[in-house]
Enzyme design. Structure first.
Site, PDB file in Angstrom:
ATOM      1  N   LYS A  96      47.690  31.581   1.648  1.00 22.01           N
ATOM      2  CA  LYS A  96      48.177  31.010   0.396  1.00 22.01           C
ATOM      3  C   LYS A  96      49.686  30.870   0.551  1.00 22.01           C
ATOM      4  CE  LYS A  96      49.102  31.799  -4.426  1.00 22.01           C
ATOM      5  NZ  LYS A  96      49.268  32.812  -5.481  1.00 22.01           N
ATOM      6  N   GLY A 185      49.617  31.706 -14.300  1.00 20.96           N
ATOM      7  CA  GLY A 185      49.900  31.398 -15.693  1.00 20.96           C
ATOM      8  C   GLY A 185      48.780  31.657 -16.672  1.00 20.96           C
ATOM      9  N   ASN A 206      46.048  37.312 -11.553  1.00 20.98           N
ATOM     10  CA  ASN A 206      46.365  38.687 -11.190  1.00 20.98           C
ATOM     11  C   ASN A 206      46.886  39.445 -12.405  1.00 20.98           C
ATOM     12  OD1 ASN A 206      48.147  40.231  -8.373  1.00 20.98           O
ATOM     13  ND2 ASN A 206      47.202  41.154 -10.130  1.00 20.98           N
ATOM     14  N   THR A 207      48.050  39.026 -12.929  1.00 24.65           N
ATOM     15  CA  THR A 207      48.725  39.778 -13.981  1.00 24.65           C
ATOM     16  C   THR A 207      47.856  39.967 -15.217  1.00 24.65           C
ATOM     17  OG1 THR A 207      50.808  38.849 -13.187  1.00 24.65           O
ATOM     18  CG2 THR A 207      50.842  39.934 -15.327  1.00 24.65           C
TER      19      THR A 207
END
Length: 257
Positions: A96, A185, A206-207
């Site tokens: 990535k 996002g 992820n977050t």
């Protein structure tokens, strides 16, 4: 199920491995989400480092495909070097590719991204470029040898969702045969479902999971949303219209005098 560089993945959900409260919670999040790919920052690993080796064993135990990334790289040279380290460490041609161009928004550097993508594809890498929804940039990335595009929904870690739905729809329409992944996002499962309803092949997050009050439960919610969105897309949803239309036909209805 999505296919990337000839490899079919069992889930359209891709999940990052950073910021979790504990390794056990990370593993539980993957189990409950059903994610098919784990993205891993090369900076989390170090040859000969015990903590790094423990982390790598945890990733292998997840039994999912691994997508190393060049997170945090701000130059072509740094990104290429990090990718080469990742290939040696994780024994995969997948990478990535991130080349960050703006410190506040973490927006990718389009010029550096294309340059790095060309260098890496010529070196045998299979590149997953983190990019914006700009059609010209995406054309250049495909010309550089990329066979997957990973446009952002919003800046990394913001949870704002799909900021430019028009641009993302245009991208999907323009490249009907190119695997497209919404990367960055997303903050809510409903946003992931919307991306899949629009016809995207997968989402990466992820977050939104790692920083939730209950990461494993949030991972499961995202997994269900992604599946629902994909099923809705494949069911060929109705086209929105400006005027109302009765759901119950009036033909045969009794009229009172």
């Amino acid at each position: 199920m999505p296919t990337f560089y000839g490899t079919t993945i069992q889930s359209p959900m891709m999940l990052g491995t950073a910021q979790y409260p504990s390794p056990a919670i990370l593993a539980d999040a993957f189990r409950r989400s059903g994610a098919g790919i784990a993205t891993v920052s090369v900076r989390r690993e170090a040859g000969g480092d015990r903590a790094g080796q423990d982390f790598w064993q945890l990733i292998k135990d997840l039994d999912v495909a691994v997508l190393p990334n060049t997170a945090g790289c701000h130059s072509v040279r740094e990104a290429v070097t990090t990718a080469q380290m990742a290939r040696e460490l994780f024994d995969t041609p997948w990478i990535k590719l991130e080349v960050i161009g703006h410190a506040d928004t973490l927006q990718p550097d389009p010029f550096g991204l294309v340059e790095a993508a060309k260098i890496l594809t010529d070196d045998g890498f299979q590149v997953f470029p983190y990019c914006t929804e700009d059609l010209v940039l995406c054309d250049r990335l495909l010309e550089a040898g990329c066979q997957v595009l990973m446009p952002w929904g919003a800046p990394i870690g913001t949870g704002l969702g799909l900021n430019n739905k028009y641009g993302l729809r245009s991208l999907r329409a323009h490249y009907p045969d190119v695997p497209l992944v919404i990367d960055a996002g997303l903050g809510l499962p409903s946003q992931a479902a919307h991306a899949m309803e629009m016809g995207f092949d997968a989402v990466l997050l992820n977050t939104a999971v790692a920083k939730a009050g209950d990461p494993a439960a949030m991972a499961e919610a995202f997994g269900r949303a992604v599946d629902a969105g994909r099923l809705a897309y494949e069911a060929d949803p109705m086209t929105p219209r400006d005027m109302a239309a009765p759901s119950t036909p009036v033909l045969g209805k009794a009229f009172l005098a």
